[in-house]
Scaffold this active site. Structure first.
Site, short mmCIF file in Angstrom:
data_model
loop_
_atom_site.label_atom_id
_atom_site.label_comp_id
_atom_site.label_asym_id
_atom_site.label_seq_id
_atom_site.Cartn_x
_atom_site.Cartn_y
_atom_site.Cartn_z
N SER A 112 0.84 -1.21 0.00
CA SER A 112 0.00 0.00 0.00
C SER A 112 0.87 1.26 0.00
O SER A 112 1.95 1.26 0.60
CB SER A 112 -0.88 -0.01 1.25
OG SER A 112 -1.35 1.28 1.55
N GLN A 133 0.23 -0.70 -4.80
CA GLN A 133 -1.04 0.05 -4.90
C GLN A 133 -0.71 1.53 -4.85
O GLN A 133 -0.22 2.04 -3.84
CB GLN A 133 -1.97 -0.35 -3.76
CG GLN A 133 -3.26 0.47 -3.71
CD GLN A 133 -3.17 1.61 -2.71
OE1 GLN A 133 -2.80 1.40 -1.57
NE2 GLN A 133 -3.52 2.82 -3.15
N TYR A 135 -1.56 5.43 -5.13
CA TYR A 135 -2.45 6.59 -5.14
C TYR A 135 -1.84 7.59 -6.12
O TYR A 135 -0.65 7.88 -6.04
CB TYR A 135 -2.50 7.23 -3.75
CG TYR A 135 -3.46 6.57 -2.81
CD1 TYR A 135 -4.84 6.68 -2.99
CD2 TYR A 135 -3.01 5.85 -1.71
CE1 TYR A 135 -5.73 6.09 -2.11
CE2 TYR A 135 -3.90 5.26 -0.82
CZ TYR A 135 -5.25 5.38 -1.04
OH TYR A 135 -6.13 4.79 -0.17
N ARG A 170 -16.33 5.81 9.24
CA ARG A 170 -16.03 4.64 10.07
C ARG A 170 -16.27 4.96 11.55
O ARG A 170 -15.40 5.51 12.23
CB ARG A 170 -14.59 4.20 9.84
CG ARG A 170 -14.34 3.98 8.34
CD ARG A 170 -13.12 3.16 8.04
NE ARG A 170 -12.97 3.07 6.59
CZ ARG A 170 -11.80 3.19 5.95
NH1 ARG A 170 -10.69 3.39 6.62
NH2 ARG A 170 -11.76 3.10 4.63
N LYS A 257 -8.14 -1.60 -8.95
CA LYS A 257 -8.75 -2.25 -7.77
C LYS A 257 -9.92 -1.41 -7.29
O LYS A 257 -9.85 -0.18 -7.30
CB LYS A 257 -7.69 -2.36 -6.67
CG LYS A 257 -8.19 -2.86 -5.32
CD LYS A 257 -7.00 -3.05 -4.37
CE LYS A 257 -7.42 -3.60 -3.02
NZ LYS A 257 -7.92 -2.59 -2.09
N HIS A 281 -13.21 -2.72 -0.91
CA HIS A 281 -12.32 -2.26 0.15
C HIS A 281 -12.65 -2.97 1.47
O HIS A 281 -12.54 -2.39 2.56
CB HIS A 281 -12.47 -0.75 0.32
CG HIS A 281 -11.15 -0.03 0.56
ND1 HIS A 281 -10.42 0.55 -0.43
CD2 HIS A 281 -10.46 0.19 1.71
CE1 HIS A 281 -9.34 1.10 0.09
NE2 HIS A 281 -9.34 0.89 1.37
N ARG A 284 -15.36 -1.15 3.66
CA ARG A 284 -14.95 0.02 4.44
C ARG A 284 -15.35 1.34 3.79
O ARG A 284 -15.03 2.41 4.30
CB ARG A 284 -13.42 0.01 4.63
CG ARG A 284 -12.98 -1.12 5.53
CD ARG A 284 -11.51 -1.40 5.38
NE ARG A 284 -10.63 -0.49 6.09
CZ ARG A 284 -10.33 -0.58 7.37
NH1 ARG A 284 -10.86 -1.52 8.11
NH2 ARG A 284 -9.48 0.26 7.94
C1 LIG Z 1 -6.99 -1.96 7.95
C2 LIG Z 1 -7.16 -1.91 6.46
C3 LIG Z 1 -6.43 -0.98 5.72
C4 LIG Z 1 -6.54 -0.96 4.33
N1 LIG Z 1 -5.74 -0.09 3.60
C5 LIG Z 1 -5.77 -0.14 2.25
C6 LIG Z 1 -4.87 0.64 1.47
O1 LIG Z 1 -4.04 1.37 2.00
N2 LIG Z 1 -4.95 0.54 0.11
C7 LIG Z 1 -5.85 -0.28 -0.51
O2 LIG Z 1 -5.87 -0.35 -1.74
N3 LIG Z 1 -6.70 -1.04 0.20
C8 LIG Z 1 -6.68 -1.00 1.56
N4 LIG Z 1 -7.53 -1.80 2.28
C9 LIG Z 1 -8.45 -2.71 1.57
C10 LIG Z 1 -7.78 -4.04 1.27
O3 LIG Z 1 -6.79 -3.91 0.29
C11 LIG Z 1 -8.80 -5.06 0.75
O4 LIG Z 1 -9.52 -4.53 -0.34
C12 LIG Z 1 -9.76 -5.56 1.81
O5 LIG Z 1 -9.14 -5.67 3.08
C13 LIG Z 1 -10.31 -6.91 1.39
O6 LIG Z 1 -11.28 -7.36 2.26
P1 LIG Z 1 -11.02 -8.43 3.45
O7 LIG Z 1 -10.35 -7.65 4.54
O8 LIG Z 1 -12.39 -8.85 3.76
O9 LIG Z 1 -10.13 -9.51 2.89
C14 LIG Z 1 -7.42 -1.84 3.67
C15 LIG Z 1 -8.17 -2.77 4.43
C16 LIG Z 1 -8.03 -2.82 5.80
C17 LIG Z 1 -8.81 -3.86 6.58
#
Ligand SMILES: Cc1cc2nc3c(=O)[nH]c(=O)nc-3n(C[C@H](O)[C@H](O)[C@H](O)COP(=O)(O)O)c2cc1C
Length: 383
Positions: A112, A133, A135, A170, A257, A281, A284
């Site tokens: 990330s 990934q 930005y 959140r 993504k 995500h 989230r």
């Molecule tokens: C704590 C946390 C931080 C995340 N930070 C990023 C991020 O910085 N960049 C990103 O592309 N996705 C981020 N994600 C999303 C994850 O890449 C992913 O899409 C997601 O966790 C998949 O779902 P799952 O946790 O059910 O496996 C984050 C997810 C979590 C739980």
């Protein structure tokens, strides 16, 4: 040598329960939470579990292989590690440890932009098998600087993010006044004191930092200021033109993504991208959104012949991966499952999760009578 496997934790739920006891409450909430009422978060998991598969017991069979070709490489299995921000806050050193574990198992690790290790460090750990990934910065100078760093780290797959036009709402983080470095109130201090293993690991490794962004960030900013900085500096609202601009510049494979609809998938294909990750995500961002496993079939029908369609959000087990592949995905990624592992078991968490998922997926394929991952669609129970 046999792969590390911790018999006390045969499921992601076991790891989650231990993680909850090992890390401070505000950190666990950051990792575990979705957005608004956590509806999308729950649906992701439940909808995966509602997909049914058909075993073929009487067919002659050989040995199961999980090997999967993707972007010119053979990966050991059809899963990898999602990009996750602030991994070193969740468990000190988690980013580096997960990258090492994924590489040792022949799996891709996505770094990330907002995590606690930089592409230079991760490139050395993975020998160039990591993805990044990215930005996209507004400023062309900064954009070029960051892309060049990623390129020089040996990364061959760049992942753009479609699903963060704004930060998610959140409630758990809002209640906790979640900030980096943590807001030091009585509650936070009590939570940290109650988790001595996390505290000791934090003291050993030092305060987590936004390693990749450090050269561009004002010092010691909190999460609110980080959100402002990200909004000012990076394009959250990607358009087809942004995709085309990066496509021109990046010579490696390019992935989008956060795709949730066939329309966005079509746009990505039209702009020459090599793949998409169907993702919300991890629930989230948009609580009213569809689960990814429900969104997947229409997206595969629209673009599956032109690009690689991958999926994340809600994958917790080997059977979930079998369900995703049976439903048309080429590859899967796990976010929370790997992070629960890191929080529960520290440096060995990644190895354990990789082995656990590998064993579970091999078992379900043997049970189905399916030798190759490409044959899983033939086992989907339809209707
Ligand atoms: C704590 C946390 C931080 C995340 N930070 C990023 C991020 O910085 N960049 C990103 O592309 N996705 C981020 N994600 C999303 C994850 O890449 C992913 O899409 C997601 O966790 C998949 O779902 P799952 O946790 O059910 O496996 C984050 C997810 C979590 C739980």
């Amino acid at each position: 040598m046999p792969h590390f496997f911790d018999h006390r934790h045969p499921t992601a739920d076991d790891l989650r329960a231990t993680a909850r006891r090992r890390i401070p409450g505000f950190v666990f909430d950051f990792l575990d939470g979705g957005c608004n009422d956590d509806v999308n978060l729950r649906r992701n998991v439940e909808d995966f579990r509602s997909v049914e598969l058909l075993p073929r017991y009487l067919r002659p069979r050989g040995t199961v292989s999980l090997e999967t070709e993707l972007f010119g490489r053979t990966w050991a299995a059809p899963f990898g590690v999602c990009p996750v921000g602030l991994q070193g806050l969740i468990w000190p050193g988690a980013c580096e440890a997960l990258a090492a574990a994924a590489t040792a198992r022949g799996l891709p690790f996505i770094l990330s932009t907002t995590t606690t290790a930089d592409p230079e460090t991760i490139g050395r750990i993975t020998g160039g098998s990591h993805w990044f990934q990215f930005y996209v910065p507004y400023d062309p100078g900064l954009r070029e600087n960051l892309i060049a760093r990623v390129e020089n780290s040996g990364c061959s797959v760049l992942v753009l993010l479609a699903d963060v036009p704004v930060f998610g709402y959140r409630p758990r983080d809002i209640r906790n006044r979640f900030a980096v470095p943590p807001h030091i109130g009585v509650r936070t201090v009590m939570q940290m004191l109650a988790r001595p293993a996390w505290g000791a690991a934090m003291l050993r490794r030092g305060k987590p930092r936004f390693a990749t962004l450090k050269p561009y960030l004002p010092p010691n900013i909190d999460l609110r200021q980080l959100a402002d900085f990200m909004n000012r500096t990076f394009t959250g609202r990607l358009t087809g033109d942004d995709l085309a601009r990066i496509r021109d510049r990046w010579k490696g494979r390019l992935v989008l993504k956060g795709v949730a609809t066939p329309e966005d998938a079509e746009e990505a294909a039209a702009r020459g991208l090599d793949g998409i990750i169907v993702s919300n995500h991890g629930g989230r961002q948009l609580d009213a959104g569809q689960s990814t496993i429900r969104a997947l079939p229409a997206i595969v029908a629209a673009v599956g012949k032109r690009m690689e369609v991958m999926i994340d959000s809600g994958v917790r087990s080997g059977p979930d991966i079998a369900r995703a592949l049976a439903s048309g995905a080429k590859f899967t990624f796990l976010g929370r499952a790997f992070m629960y592992g890191a929080a529960a078991l520290g440096d060995r968490g990644g190895e354990h999760v990789a082995e656990m998922i590998h064993r579970q997926l091999t078992q379900v394929m043997e049970q189905l009578g399916c030798e190759r991952v490409a044959d899983l669609p033939g086992h989907l129970a339809r209707g």
